[in-house]
Design a protein around this motif. Sequence first.
Motif, PDB file in Angstrom:
ATOM      1  N   LEU A   1      -9.216   0.685  -9.597  1.00 33.44           N
ATOM      2  CA  LEU A   1      -9.733   0.176  -8.325  1.00 33.44           C
ATOM      3  C   LEU A   1      -9.096  -1.157  -7.938  1.00 33.44           C
ATOM      4  O   LEU A   1      -8.772  -1.385  -6.784  1.00 33.44           O
ATOM      5  N   LYS A   2      -8.856  -2.007  -8.946  1.00 28.83           N
ATOM      6  CA  LYS A   2      -8.343  -3.340  -8.617  1.00 28.83           C
ATOM      7  C   LYS A   2      -6.931  -3.290  -8.035  1.00 28.83           C
ATOM      8  O   LYS A   2      -6.485  -4.234  -7.404  1.00 28.83           O
ATOM      9  N   LEU A   3      -6.240  -2.168  -8.249  1.00 28.52           N
ATOM     10  CA  LEU A   3      -4.873  -2.066  -7.730  1.00 28.52           C
ATOM     11  C   LEU A   3      -4.837  -1.605  -6.282  1.00 28.52           C
ATOM     12  O   LEU A   3      -3.835  -1.748  -5.612  1.00 28.52           O
ATOM     13  N   ILE A   4      -5.929  -0.998  -5.845  1.00 31.39           N
ATOM     14  CA  ILE A   4      -5.885  -0.363  -4.531  1.00 31.39           C
ATOM     15  C   ILE A   4      -6.047  -1.404  -3.435  1.00 31.39           C
ATOM     16  O   ILE A   4      -7.083  -2.037  -3.300  1.00 31.39           O
ATOM     17  N   ASP A   5      -5.008  -1.627  -2.695  1.00 29.27           N
ATOM     18  CA  ASP A   5      -5.074  -2.470  -1.508  1.00 29.27           C
ATOM     19  C   ASP A   5      -3.979  -2.000  -0.560  1.00 29.27           C
ATOM     20  O   ASP A   5      -3.260  -1.048  -0.858  1.00 29.27           O
ATOM     21  N   ILE A   6      -3.854  -2.709   0.526  1.00 28.91           N
ATOM     22  CA  ILE A   6      -2.900  -2.261   1.543  1.00 28.91           C
ATOM     23  C   ILE A   6      -1.466  -2.370   1.015  1.00 28.91           C
ATOM     24  O   ILE A   6      -0.604  -1.579   1.348  1.00 28.91           O
ATOM     25  N   HIS A   7      -1.261  -3.340   0.128  1.00 30.08           N
ATOM     26  CA  HIS A   7       0.080  -3.520  -0.425  1.00 30.08           C
ATOM     27  C   HIS A   7       0.514  -2.290  -1.215  1.00 30.08           C
ATOM     28  O   HIS A   7       1.650  -1.847  -1.135  1.00 30.08           O
ATOM     29  N   LEU A   8      -0.436  -1.713  -1.980  1.00 27.43           N
ATOM     30  CA  LEU A   8      -0.130  -0.523  -2.777  1.00 27.43           C
ATOM     31  C   LEU A   8       0.318   0.619  -1.867  1.00 27.43           C
ATOM     32  O   LEU A   8       1.265   1.342  -2.161  1.00 27.43           O
TER      33      LEU A   8
ATOM     34  N   THR B   1       1.566   0.490   1.171  1.00 25.27           N
ATOM     35  CA  THR B   1       2.685   0.313   2.095  1.00 25.27           C
ATOM     36  C   THR B   1       3.981  -0.093   1.425  1.00 25.27           C
ATOM     37  O   THR B   1       5.008  -0.124   2.075  1.00 25.27           O
TER      38      THR B   1
ATOM     39  N   GLU C   1       4.771 -11.831  -1.633  1.00 26.61           N
ATOM     40  CA  GLU C   1       4.635 -11.396  -3.029  1.00 26.61           C
ATOM     41  C   GLU C   1       5.986 -11.171  -3.698  1.00 26.61           C
ATOM     42  O   GLU C   1       6.048 -10.861  -4.888  1.00 26.61           O
TER      43      GLU C   1
ATOM     44  N   ALA D   1      -5.181   4.365 -10.299  1.00 24.51           N
ATOM     45  CA  ALA D   1      -5.338   4.029  -8.887  1.00 24.51           C
ATOM     46  C   ALA D   1      -4.972   5.226  -8.009  1.00 24.51           C
ATOM     47  O   ALA D   1      -5.704   5.594  -7.078  1.00 24.51           O
TER      48      ALA D   1
END
Lengths: 400, 307
Positions: free
Chosen positions: A37-44, A46, A125, A372
């Motif tokens: 879960l901690k990896l899931i963000d918009i960066h992942l 896109t 990043e 993720a």
Amino acid sequence: MSRKVKDNILNIITYIASAFSVVVLGAIVIYLVSNGLKLIDIHLLTSDYNVATENAAVVETYEYEKPSKHDGIYSEVWGIGFKDIETKHKTKEIAVTYVDEKSPFNHLYSLVAGNNDKEVNIETESIVKNMYYLDDAGNKIFLSKVMMKDASNLVKILDNDAKSIVSINYQSMGGGIRGSLITTLYLILVSLLIALPIGISSAIYLEEYASKSKINSLIKQGIDTLSGVPSIIYGLMGVSVLFPITKLFGATSTSILLGGLTLAIILLPTIISSTKEALLVVPQSLRDGSLSLGATKSQTIFKVVLPSCINGILTGVLLSIGRVIGESAALIYTTSTVINDFPTLLSQGTSLSLMIWSIMSGEQPNFELASAISLIILVIVLIINLSVKFIGKKFTKSFN
Amino acid sequence: MVIDKKRVKQNKTIDKIFKYLFMAMAILSASFIVIIVLFVFSKGISPFLPGYEHGQVDFISFICGSIYRQDEGIYGVGFIIINTLISAFFALILSFPISVLTALFITKIAPKALSVIMQNVTELLASVPSIVYGVFASGVITKMVNNLAASFGVSTYGGSSLLAVVLLLAIMIFPTLTSMSITAINAVDKDLENASLALGATRTQTNFKVVLISAKSGIFAGAILGLGRAFGEATAVAMVAGNKMFGPTFNPFDITRTLTSTMLAGLKETTGLDYDIRFSVGLVLIVVIFLSNYVLNLVKKRVGNNA
């Protein structure tokens, strides 16, 4: 009394047995959430998976104001922000946090061979590796990682010593799944585009035309058997039978197109059976009404029967999408396991599931990223399940 | 009313065209199974024929062999067949009682709300892709197996083992077995149940002694289907099997090798013997599934007749 005790024991055993499945599902969800879960963000979603090292030159210079909301270390002279980070490999690095719209770092062109003069953007990043700048005397000075030390020192050097910046060497963070997302979409599109017309036509033939002849029962049996074939066998079939077909379109190796074609065949039983079920529910009186009004049989099928079983077809499409997203064994043979950030129809690439396979089968399996992606797949599958249920409910209502 | 004869004729031709189009599509769909078998057969058999370009392989040593080493070009799948059978059968033995009891719970015993929840849980487990089970297995099941082995004083290869494969397969065939059992139990004649209850049996006695016994043919069909799944399951199994090079494996804490994990192991080139032999392994897999289905269906007929 002893009969009652016996009964209760037996009942309790069934409770315990059915608790197993809940435990398993719970364990899967908890494991994936706690790891992924901690990896899931918009960066992942896109960004690219593969790390790109870019050596880029800076074009021009301005002066900039610090953005009001920036909380890291910021160079007002160059319009770029940095921060200190620690990577997964426990090394200290300097990462870019913000690039002003007008900053020279926003007008870079690539110095990497083969990529000449291509405009590139430094993503936030990204990790700064080294830089070349010109000082007041016009000497070209190399700023290595050791000299940069940390973000605040780097900004100090840049603000005080650098007259203009010659080039910057940076590394994108990588680890994203954008390429695999696009590949998955390609696979869904290609496979549905081929499987839908063939599958729906087959279902129409079996339900609306086929008499009880030997040939027709053979056809039915053939399609039924298809659904029991393991997907890895489909993969073998894909490379041996369908590869020559993709060659005609210009494919030189296994490709997303080949994977899509293979998936189309895997989907056929699903689409045929859900369309057949929907056709069965359409009342015969609808067909009779249409025919007695003078419509031909094909008109009846296209204008009366098919529109009234659109829900069944939609169910088939949803189930198919779920199958495509989850499929892995057949695709290992047909689309390769090379994670491709810029997939095209004729290139190799990985779907989400294949990407998991790819990152798990290496020397150092990446459990976090795999979890993720699994979590994303699981959520999609859940949404599909709920939609199928919803459609099913609406469907039974519409004819009652 | 004026009938446009030309139009009528046109419509009839269109009708015919569509009929044959639909028919052609149906035949095409059905023919894929023939194409699959034909091509896998012809490619799978080619390494054993004289004049094979990468050097003929002896069929007997392939099918009976107990060493499979890609790096040395030794291909024997005899022990792999045994491993595949062992892992699938033990998975079935583990999963069968749990899924039949779950099915009974969902259909007869559970209160309505709980039954709906359980049904949803089973459906959700059925739709979890095999690769996700693979991630779960290599993250959780292998650790469990490793700890278990450690408590026996045995060391494992990071938990990859026959036991891990069996546990994984048991979880993966559970939804199939359960849903088939539910269908079978729901198909049991209500009169039978009522007769049993009228004779003074309790609900629970009826469930276990009448309902389950009458549904056994359908439940058995589910077991056959589940076994087929277990044989053909590829990616998840390959993630925890460990791919032993010789065998067969009987120790539950030792690594193993199944037909499917063999087909996926070290897949790099797309030509040569190492690639073609995968078709032969695939062919063996098809034969194993077909034969086990055939034998079990014979058994099922016997079971059904005795009911």
